[in-house]
Design an enzyme around this catalytic site. Structure first.
Site, PDB file in Angstrom:
ATOM      1  N   TYR A 299      41.818  32.774  26.093  1.00  0.00           N
ATOM      2  CA  TYR A 299      42.548  33.771  24.959  1.00  0.00           C
ATOM      3  C   TYR A 299      43.692  35.134  25.358  1.00  0.00           C
ATOM      4  O   TYR A 299      43.822  35.249  23.967  1.00  0.00           O
ATOM      5  CB  TYR A 299      41.793  34.723  24.030  1.00  0.00           C
ATOM      6  N   LYS A 300      44.260  34.477  26.876  1.00  0.00           N
ATOM      7  CA  LYS A 300      45.232  35.222  26.666  1.00  0.00           C
ATOM      8  C   LYS A 300      46.263  34.679  26.217  1.00  0.00           C
ATOM      9  O   LYS A 300      46.612  35.128  25.824  1.00  0.00           O
ATOM     10  CB  LYS A 300      44.866  36.295  28.728  1.00  0.00           C
TER      11      LYS A 300
ATOM     12  N   ASP B 291      39.134  33.461  40.451  1.00  0.00           N
ATOM     13  CA  ASP B 291      39.468  34.704  38.670  1.00  0.00           C
ATOM     14  C   ASP B 291      40.692  34.133  37.894  1.00  0.00           C
ATOM     15  O   ASP B 291      41.819  34.762  39.067  1.00  0.00           O
ATOM     16  CB  ASP B 291      38.711  35.268  38.471  1.00  0.00           C
TER      17      ASP B 291
ATOM     18  N   PHE C 210      37.715  42.948  37.950  1.00  0.00           N
ATOM     19  CA  PHE C 210      37.773  43.258  36.520  1.00  0.00           C
ATOM     20  C   PHE C 210      35.676  43.302  36.229  1.00  0.00           C
ATOM     21  O   PHE C 210      35.141  42.906  37.178  1.00  0.00           O
ATOM     22  CB  PHE C 210      38.476  42.144  35.233  1.00  0.00           C
TER      23      PHE C 210
ATOM     24  N   ARG D 217      49.014  49.994  30.262  1.00  0.00           N
ATOM     25  CA  ARG D 217      49.280  48.486  30.675  1.00  0.00           C
ATOM     26  C   ARG D 217      50.278  47.436  29.444  1.00  0.00           C
ATOM     27  O   ARG D 217      49.901  47.561  28.364  1.00  0.00           O
ATOM     28  CB  ARG D 217      47.834  46.759  30.974  1.00  0.00           C
TER      29      ARG D 217
HETATM   30  C1  LIG Z   1      39.627  38.982  30.557  1.00  0.00           C
HETATM   31  C2  LIG Z   1      38.695  38.809  32.083  1.00  0.00           C
HETATM   32  C3  LIG Z   1      37.670  38.303  31.483  1.00  0.00           C
HETATM   33  C4  LIG Z   1      36.716  37.910  30.723  1.00  0.00           C
HETATM   34  O1  LIG Z   1      35.556  37.825  30.578  1.00  0.00           O
HETATM   35  P1  LIG Z   1      35.088  37.317  29.013  1.00  0.00           P
HETATM   36  O2  LIG Z   1      33.277  36.634  29.377  1.00  0.00           O
HETATM   37  O3  LIG Z   1      35.707  36.383  28.421  1.00  0.00           O
HETATM   38  O4  LIG Z   1      34.737  38.358  28.420  1.00  0.00           O
HETATM   39  C5  LIG Z   1      36.998  38.215  32.847  1.00  0.00           C
HETATM   40  N1  LIG Z   1      37.912  37.975  34.192  1.00  0.00           N
HETATM   41  C6  LIG Z   1      38.187  38.905  33.958  1.00  0.00           C
HETATM   42  C7  LIG Z   1      39.483  39.165  35.888  1.00  0.00           C
HETATM   43  C8  LIG Z   1      39.233  39.349  33.476  1.00  0.00           C
HETATM   44  O5  LIG Z   1      40.739  39.576  33.280  1.00  0.00           O
END
Ligand SMILES: *Cc1c(COP(=O)(O)O)cnc(C)c1O
Length: 406
Positions: free
Chosen positions: A231-232, A206, A129, A380
C-alpha cells in the site's frame, strides 16, 4: 517571502523531460492538495484499480458468488506473488501475496529461525519500525534466542563491516530493513546478505519502503526471506495484502508457524492432518482477500509499466532537488536534512529535523501539504516517482519553508 522561482523553472524543465511524466495520469489526482508527500505511507489510487474493483464487486462477487473461487480467485495469492516477484528479482514460485506485512514477518522470522535450530542469536537494528522490533522480540523469546539490537552508523546506514562485528557462529537470523522508515537510509542488500551468509546465518529483509522504487535482485543476492508492503509505493490501497518471499532452495523445508488449509498440499482434501504444500502455497494460511489481491495486481502492473529502474532514476532526482532546496533555505528556519546525502545510500523519502516538528506537520497538512510526522522531531517527505511531480515538490517545499519559519 521565500523565493523559489529559479527552482520552479528547473522543476518545470524536469517535469517536461521526465520519462515517467505520463504515469501520473494513470492515477486519480483530484484532491485539493498542494503537495502529497505521503505516497510512502499510502500511495495514490490508480484509475484502473477503481474500474477493476467496481467490476470485481458487481460482476465477480455479485454475479459469480462461490463459483468465483474456481474461476480463478483461488490462484491469486501465488499468481499475483509471481507478478510482484518480477519487481524484486524473484523468479516465479517463491513469492505469495497474503496477510499483512506484520503477519508475513512473523512467518518469515519463525521459518528463518527453524533453519538454524542449533544457533542461539537473532540480530536486528534497534532503529527499525515498531512492528519489526516487537515481532523480532517475541519470536526470539518464543524460540529461546537472544536478540541483539544494533545501532546503525551515524549516517543511518549499516556497513558490512559494522554488521560483521555483531555476527558469529551463534547467529541464527538477521532481520534488516532495506530503507529506514525514519531517515530514509538505504542499506546495501547484496553486501549485507553476503555478510550474514559468511557467518552461516539466515537473512530476512523488510522491503516496505523500497519495493517499487529501489531495484532489488533477491535471487541474485541469495536472499533467504523477504517481506514488504503493497500500500506504500505499490499503490494497492489501505490495508492491501503484503508479500512474503522464500528462496526456492528453502521452500521444501520451510516451517512457518501458521499452517492452515491454504498451506496444505491439497486445499480441498480436508485432510486429518496438515501436509504442507511443496510450493509457495505453503507460506499461506487462510482465505485471502480477493479485492485486495486485485488491487495489488494493478499496483504491480503500473510499477512494472513505469519500470523500477526509471522510478529509481526519477526518485533520485526528486530527493536530490528536495535536499538542495532544503539545504539552501532550510537552515535559517530550523530545518536540518537527516537523510543521507549520497543518493546510493537513500530511498525515496527525505526527512528533516525541526524543533517543532509535530506542529509543523499539522500546519502543513492544514495548508494542503501532507507529510508524515515521526517521533520525536522528524518530518518525512515521501516522494513517489510515479505520482509526485517536480512542480508539486517545489510548491510543497515552499510551504514547508514558510511554515518552518513561524
Ligand atoms: C509500513 C511498514 C510496516 C507495516 O506493517 P503492516 O503489517 O502493514 O502494518 C512494517 N514494517 C516496515 C519497515 C514498514 O515501513
Amino acid at each position: 517571502m521565500t523565493d523559489l522561482s529559479d527552482w520552479r523553472q528547473r522543476a518545470a524543465d524536469l517535469d517536461a523531460a521526465a520519462p515517467l511524466r505520463v504515469m501520473r495520469e494513470r492515477f486519480v489526482i483530484d484532491d485539493d492538495l498542494v503537495a502529497y508527500f505521503d505516497g510512502n505511507s499510502l500511495g495514490r489510487l490508480p484509475r484502473s484499480t477503481e474500474r477493476v474493483l467496481a467490476e470485481f464487486v458487481r460482476e465477480q462477487w455479485g454475479g459469480r458468488l462461490i463459483r468465483g473461487w474456481s474461476d480463478g480467485w483461488v490462484d491469486l495469492p501465488v499468481q499475483v506473488g509471481d507478478e510482484l516477484g518480477a519487481l524484486i528479482g524473484a523468479a516465479p514460485g517463491q513469492t505469495v501475496v497474503t496477510d499483512s506485512t506484520s503477519v508475513c514477518l512473523a512467518k518469515a522470522l519463525h521459518a528463518a529461525a527453524a533453519l538454524r535450530p542449533e544457533r542461539s542469536e537473532m540480530v536486528m537494528l534497534g532503529t527499525d519500525f515498531p512492528t519489526d522490533r516487537y515481532l523480532a522480540a517475541r519470536v526470539a523469546d518464543d524460540r529461546g534466542l537472544t536478540l541483539t539490537a544494533l545501532n546503525p552508523d551515524t549516517d543511518g546506514s549499516m556497513s558490512p563491516v559494522s554488521l560483521a562485528a555483531a555476527l558469529s557462529a551463534s547467529t541464527a537470523v538477521v532481520l534488516l530493513t532495506h530503507v529506514d522508515y525514519r531517515t530514509g537510509a538505504l542499506l546495501d542488500l547484496p553486501a549485507l546478505t553476503a555478510e550474514v551468509h559468511a557467518a552461516g546465518g539466515v537473512v530476512v529483509w523488510d522491503l516496505c519502503h523500497s519495493i517499487g522504487v529501489v531495484p532489488t535482485e533477491l535471487d541474485a543476492a541469495g536472499v533467504d526471506f523477504a517481506v514488504g508492503c503493497t500500500y506504500k509505493y505499490l499503490n494497492a490501497g489501505p490495508g492491501a495484502p503484503a508479500f512474503l518471499y522464500a528462496a526456492a532452495r528453502h521452500l521444501p523445508v520451510v516451517d512457518q508457524p501458521l499452517p492452515g488449509w491454504w498451506s496444505a498440499d491439497d486445499l480441498f482434501a480436508m485432510a486429518e492432518t496438515h501436509v504442507p504444500a511443496s510450493d509457495a502455497r505453503r507460506l499461506l494460511t487462510g482465505t485471502p482477500g480477493v479485492a485486495g489481491l486485485l488491487a495489488v495486481r494493478e499496483g504491480v502492473r503500473l510499477a512494472g509499466e513505469g519500470g523500477v529502474e526509471a522510478a529509481r532514476a526519477k526518485s533520485i532526482r526528486l530527493t536530490e532537488l528536495a535536499i538542495e532546496v532544503l539545504d539552501a533555505l532550510g537552515g535559517d528556519v530550523g530545518l536540518a536534512v537527516v537523510t543521507p546525502r549520497d543518493p546510493a545510500r537513500r530511498g525515496s523519502h527525505v526527512t528533516v529535523r525541526h524543533p517543532r516538528a509535530r506542529c509543523l506537520a499539522q500546519a502543513l497538512t492544514a495548508r494542503g501539504v501532507v507529510p508524515d510526522f515521526r517521533e520525536p522531531d522528524l518530518v518525512r517527505l515521501g516522494l513517489a516517482p510515479l505520482t509526485t511531480s517536480f512542480a508539486e515538490l517545489i510548491d510543497g517545499l515552499e510551504i514547508v519553508i514558510q511554515q518552518a519559519a513561524h
